[in-house]
Motif scaffolding. Sequence first.
Motif, PDB file in Angstrom:
ATOM      1  N   ARG A 109      41.584  60.833  -0.732  1.00 25.49           N
ATOM      2  CA  ARG A 109      41.556  61.996   0.131  1.00 25.49           C
ATOM      3  C   ARG A 109      42.481  63.272  -0.425  1.00 25.49           C
ATOM      4  O   ARG A 109      42.668  64.367   0.099  1.00 25.49           O
ATOM      5  CB  ARG A 109      41.921  61.890   1.312  1.00 25.49           C
ATOM      6  N   ASP A 142      44.539  57.838   7.756  1.00 27.31           N
ATOM      7  CA  ASP A 142      43.608  56.534   8.107  1.00 27.31           C
ATOM      8  C   ASP A 142      42.514  56.669   6.989  1.00 27.31           C
ATOM      9  O   ASP A 142      41.894  55.541   6.610  1.00 27.31           O
ATOM     10  CB  ASP A 142      43.034  56.630   9.352  1.00 27.31           C
ATOM     11  N   ALA A 143      42.046  57.974   6.718  1.00 28.11           N
ATOM     12  CA  ALA A 143      40.684  58.041   5.872  1.00 28.11           C
ATOM     13  C   ALA A 143      41.200  57.531   4.574  1.00 28.11           C
ATOM     14  O   ALA A 143      40.249  57.099   3.644  1.00 28.11           O
ATOM     15  CB  ALA A 143      40.331  59.582   5.724  1.00 28.11           C
ATOM     16  N   SER A 144      42.231  57.877   4.052  1.00 30.78           N
ATOM     17  CA  SER A 144      42.931  57.199   2.822  1.00 30.78           C
ATOM     18  C   SER A 144      42.882  55.774   2.604  1.00 30.78           C
ATOM     19  O   SER A 144      42.423  55.241   1.744  1.00 30.78           O
ATOM     20  CB  SER A 144      44.084  57.900   2.231  1.00 30.78           C
ATOM     21  N   SER A 147      39.385  54.216   2.678  1.00 30.87           N
ATOM     22  CA  SER A 147      38.859  54.335   1.212  1.00 30.87           C
ATOM     23  C   SER A 147      39.268  53.435   0.322  1.00 30.87           C
ATOM     24  O   SER A 147      38.601  52.643  -0.182  1.00 30.87           O
ATOM     25  CB  SER A 147      39.025  55.690   0.863  1.00 30.87           C
ATOM     26  N   GLU A 174      32.133  63.633   0.515  1.00 30.88           N
ATOM     27  CA  GLU A 174      32.394  64.719   1.420  1.00 30.88           C
ATOM     28  C   GLU A 174      32.624  64.112   2.898  1.00 30.88           C
ATOM     29  O   GLU A 174      31.686  63.414   3.259  1.00 30.88           O
ATOM     30  CB  GLU A 174      31.217  65.749   1.518  1.00 30.88           C
ATOM     31  N   GLY A 175      33.568  64.717   3.589  1.00 28.42           N
ATOM     32  CA  GLY A 175      33.675  64.338   4.790  1.00 28.42           C
ATOM     33  C   GLY A 175      34.532  62.846   4.867  1.00 28.42           C
ATOM     34  O   GLY A 175      34.875  62.180   3.836  1.00 28.42           O
ATOM     35  N   ASN A 176      34.756  62.159   6.093  1.00 29.95           N
ATOM     36  CA  ASN A 176      35.492  60.947   6.174  1.00 29.95           C
ATOM     37  C   ASN A 176      34.517  59.915   5.965  1.00 29.95           C
ATOM     38  O   ASN A 176      33.463  60.031   6.259  1.00 29.95           O
ATOM     39  CB  ASN A 176      36.157  60.985   7.616  1.00 29.95           C
ATOM     40  N   PRO A 177      35.212  58.847   5.686  1.00 31.40           N
ATOM     41  CA  PRO A 177      34.578  57.577   5.120  1.00 31.40           C
ATOM     42  C   PRO A 177      34.131  56.822   6.273  1.00 31.40           C
ATOM     43  O   PRO A 177      34.919  55.744   6.665  1.00 31.40           O
ATOM     44  CB  PRO A 177      35.328  56.924   4.094  1.00 31.40           C
ATOM     45  N   GLY A 178      33.358  57.117   7.355  1.00 32.27           N
ATOM     46  CA  GLY A 178      32.743  56.296   8.268  1.00 32.27           C
ATOM     47  C   GLY A 178      31.981  55.199   7.758  1.00 32.27           C
ATOM     48  O   GLY A 178      31.561  55.081   6.765  1.00 32.27           O
ATOM     49  N   GLN A 181      28.593  55.815   6.206  1.00 34.22           N
ATOM     50  CA  GLN A 181      28.674  56.636   4.757  1.00 34.22           C
ATOM     51  C   GLN A 181      29.132  55.326   3.888  1.00 34.22           C
ATOM     52  O   GLN A 181      28.543  55.120   2.674  1.00 34.22           O
ATOM     53  CB  GLN A 181      29.958  57.236   4.532  1.00 34.22           C
TER      54      GLN A 181
END
Length: 254
Positions: A109, A142-144, A147, A174-178, A181
């Motif tokens: 991120r 959290d997104a990091s 990932s 692009e965007g957060n890793p939900g 995705q």
Amino acid sequence: MLKSILKAGVTAACLTGATSAMAQDFDLSNMSDDQRAAFGEAVRDYLLTNPQVIMDAVAKLEEMEAQQQVQVDSALVETHKDALLNDGYSWVGGNPDGDFTIVEFMDYRCGYCRKAAPEVTELVEKDGNIRLIVKEFPILGDASMISSRFAIATQIVAGDEAYEQVHEALISLEGNPGEAQLQRLAETFGFDYDAVKAEMDSEEVTRRITETRALAQAMQISGTPSFVFGTEMVRGYAPLAAMEQIVAQARSAN
């Protein structure tokens, strides 16, 4: 504070260089208040008349600090060489038998990691004799962490080739890793998403991230991207031309 330090350093330099004969007669500890005041005023007048002296002093200070940091960094790299190069789990790309190794601490991120990614790839591909080691260092929330856990779990479940594909996809995602995705990435690259998802919170994934964080802390790395080029550390983004120069200089020094 900085100005005070610089004035003290500049004052000593001025007295030593420009008025060395007078400096020999000075005993600052025995000056009267009036003498100290006069002395300070003379220094102030000199600096106002010759402001470049301050800039020269700052440049010299920065040069000395940079040289000291290089020595410290080289010692850190040598101390932690085995963990950097042979931890047994970090992904190795480029030429595994290359004559030069680059280690990158990265966060998916991180904007500068994303900026550096295509340039690191170009450097490795153009050179052809560089071994690239990637250290998963999620520090931006959290997104990091999601990932990195997904990438490491992919490596464990599906192997290094799948990791490389996911790594490249996540660094540009692009965007957060939900979940949607991540599942789409698994389907795109043809590996078992459910198996990877189950592995993401495993003790092994946690161990790898924890050990990498401990290594970064021991090496005084607190941001991303951070690189080790041979024995030289670079904290922060470096453009392609700068990286090429670092590699060339390191090779010529050996």
